[in-house]
Structures are given as structure tokens and as C-alpha cells.
Enzyme design. Sequence first.
Site, short mmCIF file in Angstrom:
data_model
loop_
_atom_site.label_atom_id
_atom_site.label_comp_id
_atom_site.label_asym_id
_atom_site.label_seq_id
_atom_site.Cartn_x
_atom_site.Cartn_y
_atom_site.Cartn_z
N HIS A 1 -6.97 -9.05 -6.70
CA HIS A 1 -7.91 -8.10 -5.94
C HIS A 1 -8.90 -8.03 -6.74
O HIS A 1 -9.07 -7.66 -8.16
CB HIS A 1 -7.20 -6.63 -6.11
CG HIS A 1 -8.25 -5.60 -5.45
ND1 HIS A 1 -8.03 -4.08 -5.49
CD2 HIS A 1 -9.26 -5.79 -4.76
CE1 HIS A 1 -8.98 -3.57 -4.76
NE2 HIS A 1 -9.76 -4.31 -4.26
N CYS B 1 -3.24 -0.59 -10.48
CA CYS B 1 -3.78 0.66 -9.96
C CYS B 1 -4.95 1.27 -10.83
O CYS B 1 -4.65 0.97 -12.27
CB CYS B 1 -2.67 1.75 -10.10
SG CYS B 1 -3.01 3.33 -9.78
N ASN C 1 -7.40 -11.44 -2.73
CA ASN C 1 -7.57 -10.10 -2.10
C ASN C 1 -8.79 -9.34 -2.36
O ASN C 1 -9.41 -9.34 -3.10
CB ASN C 1 -6.25 -9.50 -2.66
CG ASN C 1 -6.31 -8.04 -2.29
OD1 ASN C 1 -6.12 -7.01 -3.09
ND2 ASN C 1 -6.40 -7.82 -0.91
N GLY D 1 -5.34 -5.73 2.70
CA GLY D 1 -4.87 -4.48 2.83
C GLY D 1 -5.55 -3.40 3.83
O GLY D 1 -5.16 -3.54 4.99
N MET E 1 0.90 -1.15 0.07
CA MET E 1 0.07 0.13 0.06
C MET E 1 1.03 1.31 0.08
O MET E 1 1.82 1.53 0.93
CB MET E 1 -0.85 0.09 1.31
CG MET E 1 -2.02 -0.97 1.04
SD MET E 1 -3.27 -1.04 2.65
CE MET E 1 -2.44 -1.88 3.74
C1 FMN Z 1 -3.84 3.38 0.67
C2 FMN Z 1 -3.55 2.26 -0.48
C3 FMN Z 1 -2.60 2.22 -1.00
C4 FMN Z 1 -2.48 0.99 -2.02
N1 FMN Z 1 -1.28 1.16 -2.81
C5 FMN Z 1 -1.06 0.06 -3.54
C6 FMN Z 1 0.10 -0.11 -4.29
O1 FMN Z 1 1.08 0.60 -4.24
N2 FMN Z 1 0.43 -1.42 -4.87
C7 FMN Z 1 -0.81 -2.08 -5.06
O2 FMN Z 1 -0.80 -3.28 -5.76
N3 FMN Z 1 -1.92 -2.07 -4.52
C8 FMN Z 1 -2.06 -1.01 -3.60
N4 FMN Z 1 -3.30 -0.96 -3.07
C9 FMN Z 1 -4.42 -1.98 -3.09
C10 FMN Z 1 -4.06 -2.92 -1.88
O3 FMN Z 1 -2.78 -3.53 -2.04
C11 FMN Z 1 -5.17 -3.90 -2.12
O4 FMN Z 1 -5.22 -4.69 -3.23
C12 FMN Z 1 -6.61 -3.53 -1.99
O5 FMN Z 1 -6.78 -2.54 -0.86
C13 FMN Z 1 -7.76 -4.34 -1.74
O6 FMN Z 1 -7.50 -5.03 -0.54
P1 FMN Z 1 -8.23 -4.97 0.93
O7 FMN Z 1 -9.88 -4.84 0.44
O8 FMN Z 1 -7.73 -5.92 1.74
O9 FMN Z 1 -7.74 -3.32 1.08
C14 FMN Z 1 -3.49 0.19 -2.28
C15 FMN Z 1 -4.49 0.32 -1.43
C16 FMN Z 1 -4.69 1.36 -0.46
C17 FMN Z 1 -6.04 1.23 0.42
#
Ligand code: FMN
Length: 388
Positions: free
Chosen positions: A189, A117, A223, A247, A33
Amino acid sequence: MASATSTRLLAPLQLPLKDGVHLVDPPVVLAPMAGITNAAFRMLCREQGAGLFVSEMVTARALLERIPETLRMIEPGAGEWPRSVQLYSVDPHHMGEAVKMIGRENLADHIDMNFGCPVPKVTRKGGGAALPFKRNLFREIVKAAVENAKPYGIPVTVKMRIGIDTDHHTYLEAAKSAADLGVAWVALHARTAQQMYEGKADWSAIKNLVEHLKPTGVPVLGNGDIWSGADGVEMVRQTGCAGVVVGRGCLGRPWLFADLVDAFNGGDKRVLPTLHEVREVMFRHGELIVDYFESEDRGCRDLRKHMAWYLKGFSVHSELRRQFGMVGSLTELRSLLDQLDDQPYPVEIGDKPRGRTSSGRPPTLPDGWLNDPDEMITLDVEDMFSGG
Ligand SMILES: Cc1cc2nc3c(=O)[nH]c(=O)nc-3n(C[C@H](O)[C@H](O)[C@H](O)COP(=O)(O)O)c2cc1C
């Protein structure tokens, strides 16, 4: 009584590192993240247990340019192993060179690649979750990473979304080609770029991917929307995935990892700290982040966004919350924490989403982007990237 081993939900994931196979046990991974998973936050999560902790995303180009901030972003914390770094590139050459640099200079043990992204400023140039639609370019980038990592014994994994929108799902084909190219696993995801972080993740897509990759033997990690240990177990039950990536659930809740470890080992104890216990985690976070940035001011500025997440669901006066959101030193943090009464964990409200929840709208794409998936193009958008 059954032993923990016999009630274990899943076998550890095998991550073949250069000095032997590392077992990700339990197969629970901290999601990369941007702006969050720096060495300080990873340490806080590592202290709770679980398997693997991925860095903030860095772009291949920034790494190759040796931007000091980028180099710091991939520095491991004390005793951190394996060192897991997420890389982003839209250019096979950059990706290959960055991977070589990581290998040659021994900067990481595992590389994850970001293809998920959803933010418009990235997709409108063809990057992020838009990229897998151009299947040849996607393949070239993955191939560049896998081939250049191989001599150094560094496993490469990919993380992607379902696709661009309901009509343009890319995950099955992209994941299969990544698997054929030799990635160690695929993390999905389970949302499209259009969904951003909206609604509930579609776990049925994870199940589809598990079936689709079965012949390749490449594991799928699920995810999206794991807010408790029980959610992690449920995702595995519903989808058959080999592990989970977590995440937003751990924002202000790093003990989610302890909860997941317990649940994956067949327990049902739920880790539900009281506000006074949370208070100690908040202070520990403060100390770690100040140490990480080597600056009390910078560390506290970073800490501020976490404060609201820690306090979510607890009954705390709005003025005190406001002061937490402006905290400027560890002494001030301690004095604010001393003003918190003890309270039980707010189970109902405390497990609601934190962090990004932005709602979906059609992703902005380059003109004609969806016309020809076979088009081999050159993109130049790495500097537009900001997490994902
Ligand atoms: C603040 C934030 C930053 C994130 N940055 C990235 C990142 O740099 N690379 C990436 O693959 N996913 C990034 N994500 C997505 C998360 O890795 C994850 O796939 C997404 O939040 C869904 O999972 P969750 O429901 O458990 O949050 C980011 C998510 C958040 C909330």
C-alpha cells in the site's frame, strides 16, 4: 481481431496451494478490509469476477482463543476457493501457533499477513505499520508464519506500507527479508503510516519495490487508489507490478471487479450501471449480509454504512438517503429502493474516494521506538488492533 489472450495485460499470478498451483487470473485481489470483507461482501465481489478475495483481518490471538466471532470471520462463503485469510500478530509464537491451527484444522488455503495498520492506538504500542521498523521482530514473525505454513502447503504473503513517515521508509528492506524467507508475494500500500489515507498513493514506491525484488523472483502487488479498471491498468504500466490489490474503490462499487477484469483483458467497456441496476446490487448485498449474520437486525446494521457508498454521486433526496442510513429490514430496504428513479452512472463524482480518507499526522510511536531497528522486543498489542 486480437483475441482476449493476446491483449491480456498480465499473466495470472501463481499461488502454490497444496493441491496444485492456483492461478489468480486476472491478478486482481480484493484487499482485506476490517468490518467490510466478510463472506457476504466477498461473495458480492466474487460474482463480478477477478482473482482472489481476502477476509477481514483476524488476530492470531483471537483465533487461538477460538473467539466465536473470529472463527466466523474466517469462514468461507458458499463455493469460495481459495479461502484467503488475513492474520495479524506482533508475536512470532502466536503467529506460528495460529498458522499451525489453520493448517491442522484446514481453515484456509492462503494466509496474508498484515503489517500496514496506521491507526495511533496500534502504532503507539509498536504494532501495525510501526512494526517492520524493528527488523528482527518483523523477520521472526514472517519466518514463524512461513515455516509453520509449509508442512500444510499454505502460501503466505505479506501486505505492508512504505514505512512510518517520510524519514523512515521500511518497505524495501522488510519486503526483501520477507521474500528471502519465502513469501509468495508482497503487496505494497503505497503510503506511509503518517499519510493514513491522505492524498494520492505514491506509485513510484511500487515501481522501486518491483526493481528491488526482481532478483528474488517474488512478485509485487500494487495497492492504493484504484478507482476504475483503467486505474488498475495504469498502475501496472507505471510500476511493472505483477498484480493489483483493490480496497476502497469497490465500496459501493463491487462491479469495479468486472471493470478490472475487462480492462486487464484488453477491453475498455467500463462497467457503469444505472441507478436501477445498482438498486439490485444493493438488495443482493442486503440478502447476503442478513444471511451471513443470520440476523436481519445485525445484517441491516452492517449494511447501513454501505448505503451511502452505493448512492454516492447519484442524485437522491437527502431525506431518502437518511432513511437508507437507518434501514432496519429487507422489506424496508425494498421499499426505499422502489423510491429511486433510474439515472445514469455518475462517472465524474462516482469514482471519488469512499471509505477512509483521514488525513495524515505524525504517527504516535512508543518512546524511543526509532532509536534502534535491531532491538528485539516483545510486544503485546494484538487486542488493540482494529484493521488497517
Ligand atoms: C475500512 C477499511 C478497513 C481496512 N482494513 C484493513 C485490514 O484489516 N488489513 C489490511 O491489511 N488493510 C486494511 N485496510 C487497508 C486496505 O486493505 C488498503 O490497503 C487501503 O485501503 C489502500 O487501498 P485503496 O486505496 O484501494 O483503498 C483497510 C482499509 C479500509 C478502508
